[in-house]
Structure formats: C-alpha cells, structure tokens
Design a protein around this motif. Structure first.
Motif, mmCIF file in Angstrom:
data_model
loop_
_atom_site.group_PDB
_atom_site.id
_atom_site.type_symbol
_atom_site.label_atom_id
_atom_site.label_comp_id
_atom_site.label_asym_id
_atom_site.label_seq_id
_atom_site.Cartn_x
_atom_site.Cartn_y
_atom_site.Cartn_z
ATOM 1 N N TRP A 113 0.516 -1.173 -0.030
ATOM 2 C CA TRP A 113 -0.334 -0.071 -0.414
ATOM 3 C C TRP A 113 0.773 0.554 -0.214
ATOM 4 N N GLY A 115 0.281 4.336 -0.391
ATOM 5 C CA GLY A 115 -0.331 5.173 0.651
ATOM 6 C C GLY A 115 -0.538 5.302 2.456
ATOM 7 N N ARG A 116 -0.148 3.934 2.410
ATOM 8 C CA ARG A 116 0.522 3.687 3.769
ATOM 9 C C ARG A 116 1.391 2.326 3.391
ATOM 10 N N PRO A 165 -4.707 6.066 -3.060
ATOM 11 C CA PRO A 165 -3.362 6.761 -3.091
ATOM 12 C C PRO A 165 -3.634 7.623 -1.300
ATOM 13 N N ASP A 166 -4.382 8.171 -1.310
ATOM 14 C CA ASP A 166 -5.025 8.363 0.378
ATOM 15 C C ASP A 166 -4.352 7.861 1.771
ATOM 16 N N GLY A 167 -3.983 6.559 1.385
ATOM 17 C CA GLY A 167 -3.300 6.118 2.505
ATOM 18 C C GLY A 167 -4.857 5.798 3.972
ATOM 19 N N ASP A 211 -4.635 10.317 -8.679
ATOM 20 C CA ASP A 211 -5.055 11.219 -7.860
ATOM 21 C C ASP A 211 -5.830 10.925 -6.974
ATOM 22 N N GLY A 212 -6.414 9.473 -7.095
ATOM 23 C CA GLY A 212 -7.691 8.925 -6.200
ATOM 24 C C GLY A 212 -9.066 9.739 -6.478
#
Length: 254
Positions: A113, A115-116, A165-167, A211-212
């Motif tokens: 992941w 983003g995380r 992508p924002d985690g 960009d989510g």
C-alpha cells in the motif's frame, strides 16, 4: 484463356536503420523502431523459474525474488505466500519476516500500500477448509507485526482490493458489489445507480487513478444479455462512464 503475366524483377529494399536506447534528456531518432522492440528498463518478467528485471542499461538482471512474488514499487522488497502465510522479503539480502504467522489464518493476494507504507493488504480465510473460489476476506497487516486486522469478516471478495493513494480508503467488492473501506470509519457501499448506472449486475476488480479522484471497475452489465465492461467513476462529479461492453465466451474469472 488467361493472359500470361511477366514477373517483375525483385529489388531488395535497404535494411532499416538501427536505433540505440535513449538516455536521460535524449529522445529516440526518427528511425523506424524494429520489431521486436527492446524491452523498457524496469520491466519485470519470469523466465525458466527465475525473476528478472530490465536494468537502466537495457540488460537483464536476476532478482532475488521468485516468480509469483509481489514486488514493491521501488523493487527493494517482495511479498511471498508460503504455506498460507505472507512473508516479507528484503531484496537483495534475502532477509525474511513472517507477517501473518500468529494469525492462524490462510492468505492470498498480498499487495503493498504505497499510500500507507507500513501496511499491506491481502485476502484471508479462517482455515484451509474455508478456502473457496474467492480472494478471501479483506485483511491488513503491518510490517512491524504490531497490528493484524480482518477488515471485513462477514463478506468474501471476488477480486483483489485496491488500496487508495490517500492511505485511508480501500476499494473492494463484497461478493460482487462495490464498497469503500475507510480506515477509521469502516465500510460503506458505493452504489453504481447513484452515478447513473442502473444496469450493473456485478462489479469487482477496482483500480484508483493516481490522484484518487476516479475509480475504475470491471463490471457486468445486463442489456439484456450479460456483458463485461470497464466503468470509470468520477467520485467528485458523481458520474460514471461505461466503456466497451462485450459478450464473453465464458465467465471464469474477473
């Protein structure tokens, strides 16, 4: 009666000009690219039971990973399933850590992941006897072994999940219906009808835009036959587009 044809003498064409790989800051020449084209740097492939990557000099480099391993985006780590557990392998030292050894569950389909960075996602089942035609229950684990979570114990998924992508947000399917899992608030449904699609029979296999803001899914539509298509949801605009519905010869997978 046919008219005899006089053959035209063969004239050999000149050989096509060769090309050299472009380096940083340079573009390819206007010459025609020969077939087959050289593989692009970064390409990972398997050959004769080994895993290789095309280097920056366009030469193959054998990796310490094995075919079937899931590589991190930087190519420095790999995830591997061994006897139902997920192992983290540091490349190229070969150090191994069992990330799920104390869970008592069986796993498949691990993925990093980005983003995380401290967390992986996977599917899992309570035991070998529960493993069936699915990717299991949405599950997460951390690299430092501090946290292992079965995020959705009630429902099985038909395909891999997509870490956002924002985690924080994970897109996944519950038995062929679309859901979003919020890391803090848990699951919530994503209804295609709210985006203007009212003929979706099944949905799975999500993929985020970088960009989510958009989310693509593999969908089955009924019009009136059962067809497969790709649908892209614009999460900001609340709309969705359907691309190339086609009638499949079979329904063996997603």
């Amino acid at each position: 009666m046919t008219t005899p044809v006089t053959p035209t003498p063969w004239e050999e064409e000149p050989a096509p000009p060769s090309i050299t790989p472009a380096t940083s800051g340079q573009g390819l020449s206007s010459a025609v690219t020969p077939t087959p084209a050289p593989p692009p740097p970064g390409l990972v492939y398997s050959l004769e039971g080994r895993l290789w990557q095309v280097g920056d000099d366009w030469q193959p480099v054998q990796l310490a990973a094995e075919p079937g391993d899931v590589l991190s985006t930087d190519g420095q780590r790999a995830l591997r399933i061994v006897d139902g557990d997920i192992w983290l392998i540091t490349l190229p030292t070969g150090q191994r850590f069992n990330l799920t050894g104390n869970s008592g569950r069986v796993h498949c389909c691990p993925q990093f992941w980005p983003g995380r960075p401290d967390t992986i996602l996977a599917g899992s089942w309570p035991s070998v006897d529960d493993v069936g035609p699915s990717t299991g229950h949405l599950t997460s684990a951390t690299f430092d072994l501090s946290e292992y979570r079965v995020l959705d114990e009630e429902h099985l998924s038909n395909a891999n999940s997509a870490p956002g992508p924002d985690g924080r947000t994970i897109a996944y399917d519950r038995g062929g219906t679309a859901w979003l899992y919020d890391w803090q608030d848990g699951p919530r449904p994503l209804a295609p009808a709210d985006y203007g699609l009212d003929n979706i029979s099944r949905i799975a296999g999500p993929s985020w835009s970088p960009d989510g803001r958009q989310l693509a899914w593999t969908v089955a539509v009924t019009d009136p036959d059962w067809r497969i298509a790709v649908s892209v949801f614009d999460l900001d605009a609340g709309t969705a587009s359907l691309y190339h519905p086609y009638l499949t010869a079979g329904r063996g997978g997603w």
